[in-house]
Design an enzyme around this catalytic site. Structure first.
Site, PDB file in Angstrom:
ATOM      1  N   ASP A  64     118.609  91.855  36.830  1.00  0.00           N
ATOM      2  CA  ASP A  64     119.271  90.866  36.108  1.00  0.00           C
ATOM      3  C   ASP A  64     120.870  90.678  36.238  1.00  0.00           C
ATOM      4  O   ASP A  64     121.462  89.663  36.195  1.00  0.00           O
ATOM      5  CB  ASP A  64     118.998  90.875  34.604  1.00  0.00           C
ATOM      6  CG  ASP A  64     119.410  92.016  33.778  1.00  0.00           C
ATOM      7  OD1 ASP A  64     119.278  93.139  34.384  1.00  0.00           O
ATOM      8  OD2 ASP A  64     119.628  91.883  32.542  1.00  0.00           O
ATOM      9  N   HIS A 132     124.525 103.187  29.437  1.00  0.00           N
ATOM     10  CA  HIS A 132     123.250 102.363  29.730  1.00  0.00           C
ATOM     11  C   HIS A 132     122.358 103.732  30.117  1.00  0.00           C
ATOM     12  O   HIS A 132     122.342 104.797  30.162  1.00  0.00           O
ATOM     13  CB  HIS A 132     123.483 101.394  30.760  1.00  0.00           C
ATOM     14  CG  HIS A 132     122.684 100.358  30.630  1.00  0.00           C
ATOM     15  ND1 HIS A 132     121.854 100.021  29.666  1.00  0.00           N
ATOM     16  CD2 HIS A 132     121.936  99.574  31.805  1.00  0.00           C
ATOM     17  CE1 HIS A 132     121.089  98.878  29.959  1.00  0.00           C
ATOM     18  NE2 HIS A 132     121.013  98.834  31.294  1.00  0.00           N
TER      19      HIS A 132
HETATM   20 ZN   LIG Z   1     120.976  93.681  31.757  1.00  0.00          ZN
HETATM   21 ZN   LIG Z   2     120.551  96.994  32.516  1.00  0.00          ZN
END
Ligand SMILES: [Zn+2]
Ligand SMILES: [Zn+2]
Length: 291
Positions: A64, A132
């Site tokens: 994304d 993340h």
């Molecule tokens: Zn994302």
């Molecule tokens: Zn991500």
């Protein structure tokens, strides 16, 4: 003045909100942060000239955030771009692009330089560590401070020799009519605008330390309060607001909104309870920032 265009404010799957892409503009100079699928289409349809992008900064290699990049670069090639494009991103980005170019029979007509940070005379783009589930980094886009002569004070003191003024502006001490003029007494520093963008992240100590006092923080706010966002390496609006408060930023844009939220009023309320200067930008809105 810097202007931030919120091109795609969603995350994960596209909804009414597009996939992540944020454009920072200053005096015709543009930095694009992340480039989700559809970014070039949205930009072209809304008169945001893709050819003016000088620097592209990718936070991580989740689809994304990056799948719009190969096609954006190919279109730049089709439009016969000649100017160099600087790209920042995590390890693997260069391979991803080169492999895509090779497999799609494309060779860029312009130089692409992969850099770890970018600096021009007026602007810097630097990465910082985020938290993340895959290697990731956020970015600080900073306008450099500028120093101007205090014209009022010079006039008051009768200093009107341009050579003296030039030396002061260059930061040099000057002997003048029997005294020494110190540059720090005659220079007014105009602080540059600073913008921080996290991409995808959990609440993260390194983010708090890196974005201290920025004029605008764009922080992951994928979910409303109550969801265990950290399991996915994301943040809730409450967590984003807490980071903004701890970092002492001026304004907070809640971004990477999950497609599950059509109505974001509750999410915004939760954030404002902790950090009142929070807002949720719509796609294609922009914010102008002045020092
Ligand atoms: Zn994302
Ligand atoms: Zn991500």
């Amino acid at each position: 003045m810097m202007r931030v265009y919120f091109i795609g404010t969603g995350g994960g799957a596209p909804s009414k909100r597009g996939l992540p892409a944020y454009l920072v503009r200053r005096d015709g100079f543009s930095v694009l942060m992340d480039c989700g699928e559809g970014t070039q289409i949205t930009m072209i349809r809304n008169s945001l000239n893709i050819m003016n992008v000088n620097v592209i900064a990718i936070t991580h290699l989740h689809a994304d955030h990056v799948l719009g990049l190969p096609s954006l670069i190919q279109t730049m090639g089709m439009y016969d771009r000649r100017e160099k494009l600087y790209i920042l991103g995590p390890e693997g980005l260069k391979d991803l692009l080169n492999e895509t170019f090779e497999r799609t029979y494309f060779a860029p007509s312009f130089p692409i330089e992969f850099v770890s940070s970018y600096e021009s005379p007026s602007i810097t783009v630097r990465p910082f560590k985020t938290c993340h589930v895959v290697p990731s980094q956020g970015y600080l886009v900073e306008e450099k401070d500028t120093a101007n002569l205090d014209a009022e004070r010079l006039r008051r003191e009768g200093v009107n020799d341009w050579r003296v003024m030039r030396a002061l502006k260059e930061g040099k001490e000057v002997a003048w009519e029997g005294r020494v003029l110190k540059p720090e007494d005659y220079l007014v520093v105009k602080r540059g605008i600073r913008i921080g963008y996290t991409g995808d992240t959990r609440p993260c100590e390194s983010v708090i330390n890196s974005v201290k006092g920025v004029d605008l923080l764009l922080h992951d706010s994928t979910f409303e309060h109550g969801v265990d966002a950290s399991e996915y390496g994301h943040s809730t609006s409450t967590q984003a607001a807490t980071v903004a408060r701890e970092a002492g930023v001026k304004r907070l844009a809640l971004i990477h909104i999950s497609s599950r939220y059509r109505d974001t009023s509750e999410m915004l309320k939760q954030a404002r309870r902790i950090f009142p200067m929070s807002f949720i930008p719509d796609d294609l809105s922009f914010l102008s920032l002045r020092a």
